[in-house]
Motif scaffolding. Structure first.
Motif, PDB file in Angstrom:
ATOM      1  N   TRP A   6      35.345   0.547 -34.181  1.00 18.57           N
ATOM      2  CA  TRP A   6      36.803   0.454 -34.249  1.00 18.57           C
ATOM      3  C   TRP A   6      37.218  -0.378 -35.453  1.00 18.57           C
ATOM      4  CZ3 TRP A   6      38.616   3.969 -31.251  1.00 18.57           C
ATOM      5  CH2 TRP A   6      37.868   4.338 -30.117  1.00 18.57           C
ATOM      6  N   GLY A 234      43.555   6.085 -33.598  1.00 16.00           N
ATOM      7  CA  GLY A 234      44.203   5.487 -32.447  1.00 16.00           C
ATOM      8  C   GLY A 234      45.648   5.933 -32.324  1.00 16.00           C
ATOM      9  N   ILE A 252      41.420   9.159 -24.722  1.00 15.67           N
ATOM     10  CA  ILE A 252      40.575   7.972 -24.819  1.00 15.67           C
ATOM     11  C   ILE A 252      39.109   8.354 -24.648  1.00 15.67           C
ATOM     12  CG2 ILE A 252      39.962   5.827 -23.623  1.00 15.67           C
ATOM     13  CD1 ILE A 252      42.964   5.386 -23.155  1.00 15.67           C
ATOM     14  N   GLY A 257      41.419   5.404 -29.984  1.00 16.61           N
ATOM     15  CA  GLY A 257      41.757   4.033 -29.650  1.00 16.61           C
ATOM     16  C   GLY A 257      43.190   3.947 -29.147  1.00 16.61           C
ATOM     17  N   GLU A 299      37.310  -3.508 -26.708  1.00 14.04           N
ATOM     18  CA  GLU A 299      36.957  -2.912 -27.996  1.00 14.04           C
ATOM     19  C   GLU A 299      37.890  -1.768 -28.375  1.00 14.04           C
ATOM     20  OE1 GLU A 299      32.896  -1.725 -27.879  1.00 14.04           O
ATOM     21  OE2 GLU A 299      32.135  -3.786 -27.836  1.00 14.04           O
ATOM     22  N   GLN A 300      38.254  -0.963 -27.404  1.00 18.91           N
ATOM     23  CA  GLN A 300      39.001   0.267 -27.688  1.00 18.91           C
ATOM     24  C   GLN A 300      40.515   0.059 -27.655  1.00 18.91           C
ATOM     25  OE1 GLN A 300      37.332   3.513 -25.531  1.00 18.91           O
ATOM     26  NE2 GLN A 300      38.578   5.095 -26.497  1.00 18.91           N
TER      27      GLN A 300
END
Length: 335
Positions: A6, A234, A252, A257, A299-300
């Motif tokens: 990411w 994202g 997702i 993201g 993290e995402q």
């Protein structure tokens, strides 16, 4: 889910874009201080035309000059003072950012309007929005793609140790796809833009950026498949507007993201901002409802306010950004 890294650190938080006031130096100090993991370049619409989303982005267009006419932006025959003012303001903002963040070595987010939202707002010289003319929309996307490429490169030159994350603001994207953009008379709407064509326009701008791109859509029914297929890493959403969890879960799971708008941009009934624990719980509840493991969350997902903060008080702005930052840390530490 893909194993892509990411373009933000775990537990990050950021702002959507706009802040109140007219002092860019102070706004940047607040952002750099409150959002150290993922600061953004503030937008200050209170400075007037050329400082708001449409004018700021229109000023970046290449070989497609714009001007103000009856308080609306339209394509002009030649560059003039309105375009120059917008470009000068952006240059000053970037110079100020370079001065304050000279040693910054992490990711930094900058925001511009996306091609479909721009097409729904900017007018043709003969009247009517660009969205009514497929050829004009094509020219706009080409011009914006080049302008975005130059803008990202300009940020990277000023902050050579940082990495740029580009946010394309597309609040009008669902309306453009559904044919809900009103004509000037207010009695009709423009024809919808076919999803495949809209996706191609968005994809062109995303590909030109030369940096990871997130798409912000603070409207219901954000077309998540279209956004993901356009190459965005994202999507930024107001969680209060997410009514159907299945499309979000699928996006997702496919590796998109989420910039989760979880802190209300305006104070609640009691006038008090939420605590960082409340913001973190809001994000955690959504994640659990989607059925993903907690270890992925920090993290995402990036924590953000629900929308821009241009109309908020300075006190609310600081409280919101602090709550988002600390909520991100909570999610990172607690899972």
């Amino acid at each position: 889910m893909s194993d892509q890294p990411w373009p933000w650190p775990a537990g990050a938080a950021t702002g959507v874009g706009s802040l109140p006031g007219t002092d860019i130096a102070e706004a940047q100090r607040i952002v750099l201080g409150e959002l150290p993991a993922l600061p953004h370049l503030p937008e200050l619409p209170a400075r007037g035309p050329g400082a708001e989303l449409i004018g700021r982005t229109a000023g970046l267009l290449v070989e497609l000059p714009v001007e103000l006419y009856a308080a609306r932006w339209r394509i002009a025959s030649r560059p003039g003072r309105d375009r120059r003012r917008a470009r000068d303001m952006m240059e000053r903002d970037l110079d100020q950012l370079a001065e304050q963040a000279e040693a910054y070595a992490g990711p930094i987010k900058v925001q511009v309007g996306g091609p479909l939202t721009l097409a729904a707002a900017v007018e043709l010289p003969v009247g009517g929005r660009l969205v009514r003319d497929p050829g004009a929309v094509r020219d706009l996307a080409d011009s914006l793609a080049e302008g975005v490429r130059e803008h990202v490169a300009a940020v990277a030159r000023r902050l050579p140790r940082a990495s740029v994350l580009l946010q394309l603001d597309e609040p009008s994207l669902p309306a453009v796809l559904a044919g809900r953009v009103p004509t000037e008379s207010g009695f009709g709407t423009y024809r919808p833009v076919e999803p495949g064509r809209a996706g191609a326009l968005l994809r062109e701008v995303v590909a030109a950026a030369g940096a990871p791109v997130v798409v912000h859509c603070c409207a219901p029914d954000a077309p998540l498949d279209l956004i993901r297929e356009a190459g965005a890493v994202g999507v930024a959403l107001d969680l209060d507007l997410v009514t159907d969890l299945d499309p979000l879960g699928e996006a997702i799971d496919a590796g998109l993201g989420l910039l989760a708008g979880a802190a209300p941009a305006r104070p609640g009934v009691a006038g008090r901002p939420p605590t960082s624990a409340q913001v973190a719980d809001r994000v955690r509840r959504l994640w659990d409802s989607l059925g993903f493991p907690r270890r992925q969350l920090a993290e995402q997902v990036v924590v953000t306010p629900t929308c821009g903060l241009a109309t908020a008080t300075p006190q609310h702005v600081r409280a919101m950004l602090t709550a988002c930052r600390d909520a991100g840390r909570r999610l990172s530490e607690q899972g």
